[in-house]
Design a protein around this motif. Structure first.
Motif, short mmCIF file in Angstrom:
data_model
loop_
_atom_site.label_atom_id
_atom_site.label_comp_id
_atom_site.label_asym_id
_atom_site.label_seq_id
_atom_site.Cartn_x
_atom_site.Cartn_y
_atom_site.Cartn_z
N TRP A 92 40.50 -96.10 -15.68
CA TRP A 92 41.82 -96.55 -16.12
C TRP A 92 42.81 -95.42 -15.85
CZ3 TRP A 92 43.65 -96.68 -21.87
CH2 TRP A 92 44.93 -97.23 -21.95
N PHE A 93 43.73 -95.64 -14.93
CA PHE A 93 44.78 -94.66 -14.62
C PHE A 93 46.00 -94.96 -15.48
CE2 PHE A 93 42.17 -94.60 -10.83
CZ PHE A 93 42.15 -93.25 -10.49
N LEU A 94 46.57 -93.93 -16.07
CA LEU A 94 47.68 -94.13 -17.00
C LEU A 94 48.74 -93.07 -16.78
CD1 LEU A 94 48.80 -95.60 -19.55
CD2 LEU A 94 47.57 -93.90 -20.92
N LEU A 95 49.98 -93.51 -16.62
CA LEU A 95 51.11 -92.59 -16.50
C LEU A 95 51.35 -91.99 -17.88
CD1 LEU A 95 53.26 -91.49 -14.57
CD2 LEU A 95 54.76 -93.34 -15.31
N LEU A 167 29.13 -96.89 -13.45
CA LEU A 167 29.62 -95.58 -13.88
C LEU A 167 30.84 -95.80 -14.75
CD1 LEU A 167 29.74 -92.48 -13.81
CD2 LEU A 167 31.07 -92.66 -11.68
N LEU A 168 30.76 -95.34 -16.00
CA LEU A 168 31.76 -95.70 -17.01
C LEU A 168 32.44 -94.48 -17.60
CD1 LEU A 168 29.38 -98.19 -18.83
CD2 LEU A 168 31.22 -98.82 -17.25
N PRO A 169 33.66 -94.67 -18.12
CA PRO A 169 34.31 -93.58 -18.86
C PRO A 169 33.67 -93.43 -20.23
CG PRO A 169 35.68 -95.55 -18.89
CD PRO A 169 34.52 -95.86 -18.01
N ILE A 170 33.77 -92.24 -20.80
CA ILE A 170 33.27 -92.00 -22.15
C ILE A 170 34.38 -92.34 -23.14
CG2 ILE A 170 32.37 -90.26 -23.75
CD1 ILE A 170 31.31 -88.71 -21.38
N GLU A 171 34.01 -92.92 -24.26
CA GLU A 171 34.94 -93.21 -25.36
C GLU A 171 36.03 -94.21 -24.98
OE1 GLU A 171 36.41 -89.63 -27.21
OE2 GLU A 171 34.60 -89.51 -28.42
N GLN A 172 35.68 -95.23 -24.23
CA GLN A 172 36.60 -96.36 -24.02
C GLN A 172 35.91 -97.67 -24.39
OE1 GLN A 172 38.86 -96.62 -20.37
NE2 GLN A 172 39.26 -94.44 -20.33
N ASP A 206 34.41 -86.55 -17.67
CA ASP A 206 34.86 -86.95 -19.01
C ASP A 206 34.18 -86.12 -20.09
OD1 ASP A 206 36.55 -88.85 -18.05
OD2 ASP A 206 35.49 -90.57 -18.86
N LEU A 207 32.87 -85.86 -19.92
CA LEU A 207 32.16 -85.05 -20.89
C LEU A 207 32.80 -83.67 -21.00
CD1 LEU A 207 29.68 -84.27 -22.68
CD2 LEU A 207 28.57 -83.53 -20.55
N PHE A 208 33.03 -83.01 -19.87
CA PHE A 208 33.61 -81.68 -19.90
C PHE A 208 35.02 -81.72 -20.50
CE2 PHE A 208 30.87 -80.67 -15.96
CZ PHE A 208 29.80 -80.34 -16.78
N ARG A 209 35.79 -82.73 -20.13
CA ARG A 209 37.16 -82.84 -20.66
C ARG A 209 37.15 -82.98 -22.18
NH1 ARG A 209 39.89 -87.28 -22.12
NH2 ARG A 209 38.41 -88.69 -21.10
N LEU A 210 36.26 -83.81 -22.70
CA LEU A 210 36.21 -84.04 -24.15
C LEU A 210 35.67 -82.82 -24.89
CD1 LEU A 210 34.95 -87.72 -24.05
CD2 LEU A 210 37.20 -86.95 -24.81
#
Length: 572
Positions: A92-95, A167-172, A206-210
């Motif tokens: 999901w891309f978000l401005l 392949l999914l995003p984490i926490e969505q 996503d893991l590293f970002r969180l």
């Protein structure tokens, strides 16, 4: 005369249509909004090149949609004939940041897009990442919200018997429960003999970002501003956490050198309190551990799934060592917090990552057995047997398929070597977008630092020399397995592991060995094709969701989807 005039008019219309299509292809390839035609500079350029060429945004957009329609049919035909497994990724891309909006030209019609991408390795052993859908403003029934985009892509491209992994995003909100209806639907409809059960995996970036966000959350904006003034870094608005780490680490280094007390120039500046310094030092030390691993995973060439297991295992050991040596409650609490998040991801991903590691001839079962026997990681030895059983079952299903009996034969393509190189260097999830001058300077500075660091690392005899667990593995001696049956898998596992080479390319090795292991090489291709992260390179360091490219923000949804999807299909 009439016939001649009619023929001339027909030729003119044909040339005009060809020119509109060529312009549309150029816009697709370069990621240029068709509304660029309206700008005075572009109109002047076109009038100088051909004064009689009529510029029309609707006509170019019509050609873009036609190109997408034509290319989509070719893509469907290719995927239908493809004899391998495919991973679908969701993003999901978000401005987001307000300061980013200040640099966007033109109206913003859409602020978010959902991108569905197909990942696979083709018969030339090249990694392919094709966007199948780039959508916004869709009316989706609430009950289908979690599965709509997957189902739509599968049905549109007839992938029912080819999708093995999501392949999914984490926490969505994506988990076994929410995606159960889709898994049941595709497993019943597709009847995939190779992968009867779709695997769910989660994005490593996503893991590293969180994890970084967990560490960064208690550092206030006022504290950041104070540190920014002390160490004289630019604006605090950069969205890349590696840049934040670099600047905060500089502050920690200056403090350790007592720079702020020795130089009277700092007397008039607000300095962090002792408690605030602990927060900064905690962030720098723990994020530094994460950064050591991310540089090997995300910078440089695209990494296949076989490299993640041993690198994430190293991160786990580093964090456990930091926890054991913690000297204050804040540091101890933060280390436990990110370890808890890491362990959840590690447990969910263990089977896929370990299987990919076994298909790396530098490791085979050796590293997995070593890891499971290591006291520091405290893992049950039975996990190694679980991975081997999974691989044996997968191999058995492939061996029972007529398709998997034959080696993968490279096919002739129209792509030149230059186009291949260009294709691999591009970020396949997102197009580069124009940014503010200061952000560009940040990224250019980051790339220069990254280039210097890469050159420095290349001079080292071994880039892994500081990894404690890995150095222990190199000394590890395990007894060879006795082959019960000389299947390709048994034969592969029985052979000694390759000597360690950090520049090893797994896909190239399996391509060369496909005649020796015709069945197992196909298994390896499917496993190595699984992407472990949606973002790569510098996009992997963003602190928030990635933003859509600027050129799609002011286009109609059908046109933006056509442009994003068609780029990879133009050369089909």
């Amino acid at each position: 005369m009439d016939n001649g005039a009619s023929s001339s008019s027909s030729d003119a219309r044909k040339k005009e249509k060809e020119a509109q299509r060529a312009l549309a292809e150029s816009f697709i390839h370069s990621g240029i909004n068709p509304n660029t035609i309206k700008t005075p500079s572009f109109a002047r350029l076109m009038s100088l090149l051909n004064p009689d060429f009529p510029l029309s945004v609707p006509k170019v957009e019509k050609q873009i949609l036609k190109i997408h329609e034509d290319c989509k049919e070719k893509a469907k035909k290719f995927l239908k004939g493809f004899q391998g497994q495919i991973t679908l990724s969701y993003e999901w891309f978000l401005l987001g940041w307000e300061w980013t909006r200040d640099y966007i030209k033109g109206p913003i019609l859409h602020e978010d897009f959902v991108c569905l991408t197909a990942h696979f390795v083709d018969d030339n052993w090249k990694i392919k990442q094709w966007i199948l859908g780039y959508n916004t403003d869709q009316n989706i029934p609430l009950e289908d919200l979690d599965v709509y985009h997957f189902k739509d892509a599968v049905q549109n491209f007839e992938l029912e018997n080819k999708v093995s992994t999501l392949l999914l995003p984490i926490e969505q909100g994506f988990d076994e429960e929410t995606l159960a209806p889709f898994k049941k639907w595709i497993e019943e409809k597709g009847n995939n003999q190779i992968n009867p059960h779709v695997l769910l995996i989660y994005c490593c970036a996503d893991l590293f970002r969180l994890m970084v966000d967990d560490l960064f959350s208690e550092i206030s904006s006022s504290l950041l501003e104070n540190v920014r003034m002390l160490v004289c870094w630019g604006r605090c608005s950069s969205t890349n956490w590696n840049l934040m780490l670099s600047n905060l680490q500089r502050a920690v280094d200056m403090k350790s050198e007592d720079a702020f007390s020795k130089d009277e120039i700092y007397d008039d500046y607000d300095k962090p309190s002792d408690e605030e310094w602990i927060k900064i030092e905690t962030f720098s030390k723990l994020t530094g551990c994460i950064y050591k691993v991310t540089t090997l995973v995300f910078e440089g060439e695209y990494q296949t799934s076989n490299v993640y297991f041993h690198l994430l295992a190293e991160l786990k050991v580093m964090l456990n060592q930091e926890l054991a040596s913690a000297d204050n409650d804040y540091f101890r609490g933060k280390t436990k917090q990110i370890l808890k998040r890491f362990d959840k991801y590690w447990n969910n991903m263990f089977l896929v990552l370990a299987t990919a590691s076994v298909l790396d001839p530098r490791f085979k079962m050796k590293y997995l057995e070593f890891y499971c026997s290591n006291k520091e990681v405290n893992v049950e030895g039975s996990k190694a047997e679980t991975v081997l059983d999974y691989l044996r079952n997968l191999y058995a299903r492939c061996a029972a398929s007529d398709i998997y009996q034959k080696p993968i034969c490279p096919v002739a393509t129209i792509d030149s070597e230059e186009e291949d190189e260009e294709d691999e260097e591009e970020d396949d999830y997102d197009e580069e977008q124009e940014e503010g001058d200061e952000e560009k300077e940040d990224k250019e500075g980051q790339k220069e630092e990254g280039g210097a660091q890469k050159e420095k690392e290349e001079k080292k005899p071994d880039a892994y020399k500081d990894f404690v667990l890995f150095q222990e593995f190199l000394k590890f001696e395990g007894s060879p397995r006795e082959a019960l049956n000389e299947s390709e898998l048994d034969s592969y596992l029985k052979e000694p592991v390759m000597e360690w080479n950090k520049d090893f390319k797994a896909l190239e090795w399996w391509k060369e060995e496909s005649q020796t292991y015709p069945i197992l090489s196909r298994v390896a291709r499917d496993i190595l094709a699984i992407p472990i992260s949606r973002a790569t390179s510098y996009d992997a360091y963003v602190l928030d969701k990635r933003e859509p490219p600027e050129f799609v923000l002011s286009m109609e949804p059908k046109v933006s989807n056509a442009m994003m999807c068609s780029k990879k299909w133009l050369r089909l």
